[in-house]
Each structure stands twice: as C-alpha cells, then as structure tokens.
Design a protein around this motif. Structure first.
Motif, PDB file in Angstrom:
ATOM      1  N   ILE A  76      63.262  -3.706  58.451  1.00  0.00           N
ATOM      2  CA  ILE A  76      62.796  -4.290  57.188  1.00  0.00           C
ATOM      3  C   ILE A  76      62.836  -3.233  56.090  1.00  0.00           C
ATOM      4  O   ILE A  76      63.347  -3.473  54.991  1.00  0.00           O
ATOM      5  N   GLN A  77      62.293  -2.040  56.367  1.00  0.00           N
ATOM      6  CA  GLN A  77      62.282  -0.961  55.375  1.00  0.00           C
ATOM      7  C   GLN A  77      63.692  -0.674  54.857  1.00  0.00           C
ATOM      8  O   GLN A  77      63.891  -0.439  53.661  1.00  0.00           O
ATOM      9  N   GLU A  78      64.672  -0.704  55.733  1.00  0.00           N
ATOM     10  CA  GLU A  78      66.049  -0.397  55.345  1.00  0.00           C
ATOM     11  C   GLU A  78      66.656  -1.451  54.426  1.00  0.00           C
ATOM     12  O   GLU A  78      67.679  -1.193  53.780  1.00  0.00           O
ATOM     13  N   ILE A 110      64.396   4.812  47.246  1.00  0.00           N
ATOM     14  CA  ILE A 110      63.324   4.461  48.185  1.00  0.00           C
ATOM     15  C   ILE A 110      63.331   5.474  49.319  1.00  0.00           C
ATOM     16  O   ILE A 110      64.365   5.717  49.948  1.00  0.00           O
ATOM     17  N   ASN A 111      62.174   6.057  49.561  1.00  0.00           N
ATOM     18  CA  ASN A 111      62.004   7.048  50.615  1.00  0.00           C
ATOM     19  C   ASN A 111      61.028   6.494  51.646  1.00  0.00           C
ATOM     20  O   ASN A 111      59.820   6.497  51.421  1.00  0.00           O
ATOM     21  N   ASN A 112      61.577   5.970  52.738  1.00  0.00           N
ATOM     22  CA  ASN A 112      60.752   5.348  53.775  1.00  0.00           C
ATOM     23  C   ASN A 112      60.244   6.384  54.757  1.00  0.00           C
ATOM     24  O   ASN A 112      60.927   7.350  55.087  1.00  0.00           O
ATOM     25  N   ILE A 113      59.026   6.146  55.231  1.00  0.00           N
ATOM     26  CA  ILE A 113      58.413   6.966  56.275  1.00  0.00           C
ATOM     27  C   ILE A 113      58.266   6.034  57.484  1.00  0.00           C
ATOM     28  O   ILE A 113      57.313   5.261  57.567  1.00  0.00           O
ATOM     29  N   PRO A 114      59.217   6.068  58.415  1.00  0.00           N
ATOM     30  CA  PRO A 114      59.237   5.094  59.511  1.00  0.00           C
ATOM     31  C   PRO A 114      58.287   5.432  60.665  1.00  0.00           C
ATOM     32  O   PRO A 114      58.677   5.534  61.816  1.00  0.00           O
ATOM     33  N   ARG A 115      57.020   5.631  60.314  1.00  0.00           N
ATOM     34  CA  ARG A 115      55.994   5.933  61.311  1.00  0.00           C
ATOM     35  C   ARG A 115      54.639   5.637  60.681  1.00  0.00           C
ATOM     36  O   ARG A 115      54.529   5.435  59.477  1.00  0.00           O
ATOM     37  N   LEU A 116      53.610   5.647  61.498  1.00  0.00           N
ATOM     38  CA  LEU A 116      52.258   5.471  60.991  1.00  0.00           C
ATOM     39  C   LEU A 116      51.729   6.778  60.424  1.00  0.00           C
ATOM     40  O   LEU A 116      52.153   7.864  60.825  1.00  0.00           O
ATOM     41  N   SER A 117      50.797   6.662  59.502  1.00  0.00           N
ATOM     42  CA  SER A 117      50.163   7.848  58.921  1.00  0.00           C
ATOM     43  C   SER A 117      49.265   8.520  59.950  1.00  0.00           C
ATOM     44  O   SER A 117      48.699   7.865  60.833  1.00  0.00           O
ATOM     45  N   GLU A 155      66.728   3.389  31.677  1.00  0.00           N
ATOM     46  CA  GLU A 155      66.891   1.946  31.822  1.00  0.00           C
ATOM     47  C   GLU A 155      65.957   1.424  32.913  1.00  0.00           C
ATOM     48  O   GLU A 155      65.450   2.187  33.730  1.00  0.00           O
ATOM     49  N   PRO A 156      65.742   0.105  32.943  1.00  0.00           N
ATOM     50  CA  PRO A 156      64.918  -0.499  33.992  1.00  0.00           C
ATOM     51  C   PRO A 156      65.600  -0.405  35.360  1.00  0.00           C
ATOM     52  O   PRO A 156      66.802  -0.121  35.449  1.00  0.00           O
ATOM     53  N   PHE A 157      64.820  -0.708  36.391  1.00  0.00           N
ATOM     54  CA  PHE A 157      65.325  -0.744  37.766  1.00  0.00           C
ATOM     55  C   PHE A 157      65.066  -2.109  38.382  1.00  0.00           C
ATOM     56  O   PHE A 157      64.040  -2.742  38.099  1.00  0.00           O
ATOM     57  N   VAL A 158      65.987  -2.526  39.227  1.00  0.00           N
ATOM     58  CA  VAL A 158      65.841  -3.762  39.985  1.00  0.00           C
ATOM     59  C   VAL A 158      65.468  -3.382  41.410  1.00  0.00           C
ATOM     60  O   VAL A 158      66.158  -2.584  42.053  1.00  0.00           O
ATOM     61  N   ILE A 159      64.355  -3.951  41.884  1.00  0.00           N
ATOM     62  CA  ILE A 159      63.952  -3.784  43.279  1.00  0.00           C
ATOM     63  C   ILE A 159      64.277  -5.090  43.998  1.00  0.00           C
ATOM     64  O   ILE A 159      63.821  -6.156  43.586  1.00  0.00           O
ATOM     65  N   SER A 160      65.083  -4.980  45.044  1.00  0.00           N
ATOM     66  CA  SER A 160      65.444  -6.145  45.849  1.00  0.00           C
ATOM     67  C   SER A 160      64.598  -6.140  47.115  1.00  0.00           C
ATOM     68  O   SER A 160      64.550  -5.145  47.836  1.00  0.00           O
ATOM     69  N   VAL A 161      63.930  -7.269  47.334  1.00  0.00           N
ATOM     70  CA  VAL A 161      63.045  -7.438  48.483  1.00  0.00           C
ATOM     71  C   VAL A 161      63.725  -8.389  49.457  1.00  0.00           C
ATOM     72  O   VAL A 161      64.194  -9.455  49.052  1.00  0.00           O
TER      73      VAL A 161
END
Length: 169
Positions: free
Chosen positions: A152-154, A31-38, A64-70
């Motif tokens: 939250i993003q982290e 996951i590559n977060n962009i911690p700002r507005l566009s 293999e598949p990936f698990v995304i944890s929310v």
C-alpha cells in the motif's frame, strides 16, 4: 508565535536536509516510507502510533502545487494523510474517516495559488505556508500484515502539478 515554525522547520531539516541526522527520512518532495513499526528509538514525535507504519512527505510549494495520488484501500483498513503547515496546524486530512478509502488525487497548494482546480482532482488542500509536512499512516493488522502495508505504501504518489498535467512548470 514563532516557536511552532522554528520547531517544524527543525523537524523538516532533520527529516529532509541534514543527511547525517538520525531522523533523516529522504529528500523533499518525495514520499519517504518507513516500512516498520515505530520503536522507542524513533524520536521524531512524542507518541508515534504502534499499529500504523509511517510515511513522510515534505512539500516545497513555492514553485508549484503537488498532486498526491492515493490508492484504493480495502474498506476495513484505516489510513490517513495528516497535512501540517509550518505553524503545526493540521490544515487537512485525507483518509478513511475524512475522504473514504477510494482512490483519488488531491492537490496540495500554497497560500498564493489561485488557479482553477484541474480535472481529475478530488479535493484541493490549502496550506497556509509554503512548506508542508504530510504524515502518512497505514494500519497494520498483525506482524504478518507488514507485507500488505508495504504494498500500500508503495502505491502512494506525489508529483508536481506540471508533471500530473504533462505541461511545463
């Protein structure tokens, strides 16, 4: 017929492979977060939202598949994970409107996956292609709220199924 695949692969190439690209976000399967507005300089999408900082996750599902944890997200905050295949089809959405704001694990699988759903998985998300782009949006209430959005993003996580199950790949 082939144009959407070529265009989507071009996006993935710019986001995750060409480290000299001004659109580069980070490696595949992370996951590559962009911690700002566009801003107008963000040219990856024609019309990015102005109130939802983004995260991007390109998944290579060939091995293999990936698990995304929310994480648990407060009830009044919108978030979404829009899952796109190489055809640019939105094959599923996880988020406030689709699955609610409770924490959960979601399994992203490629077209050839035929195993049983592992315990603890809330939902299986079936991608028609072996590569997938997941666009993560988290609502920003005001400029002072950016720190909360970053926290939250982290908390979003992505890991191979074998890592989630603590088994060999």
């Amino acid at each position: 017929y082939g144009y959407p695949m070529v265009a989507m692969y071009g996006t993935i190439y710019s986001f995750n492979i060409d480290t000299s690209s001004p659109l580069y976000k980070g490696p595949i399967n992370k996951i590559n977060n962009i911690p700002r507005l566009s801003t107008p300089s963000d040219k990856a999408f024609v019309t990015p939202n102005s109130d939802t900082p983004y995260g991007f996750l390109t998944l290579d599902l060939r091995t293999e598949p990936f698990v995304i944890s929310v994480p648990q997200i407060e009830k009044n905050r919108y978030y979404s994970l829009m899952c796109l295949d190489l055809y640019t089809h939105i094959y599923d959405v996880v988020g406030s409107r689709a699955t609610g704001n409770d924490a959960g694990e979601f399994l992203v699988v490629g077209p050839d996956w035929k195993s049983e759903t592992p315990p603890g998985i809330k939902q299986v998300l079936r991608c028609e292609t072996q590569l997938s782009l997941v666009v993560i949006r988290t609502q920003l209430f005001s400029p002072d709220d950016l720190g909360n959005v970053v926290k939250i993003q982290e908390q979003f996580r992505a890991e191979p199924l074998s890592s989630y199950l603590k088994t060999s790949a």
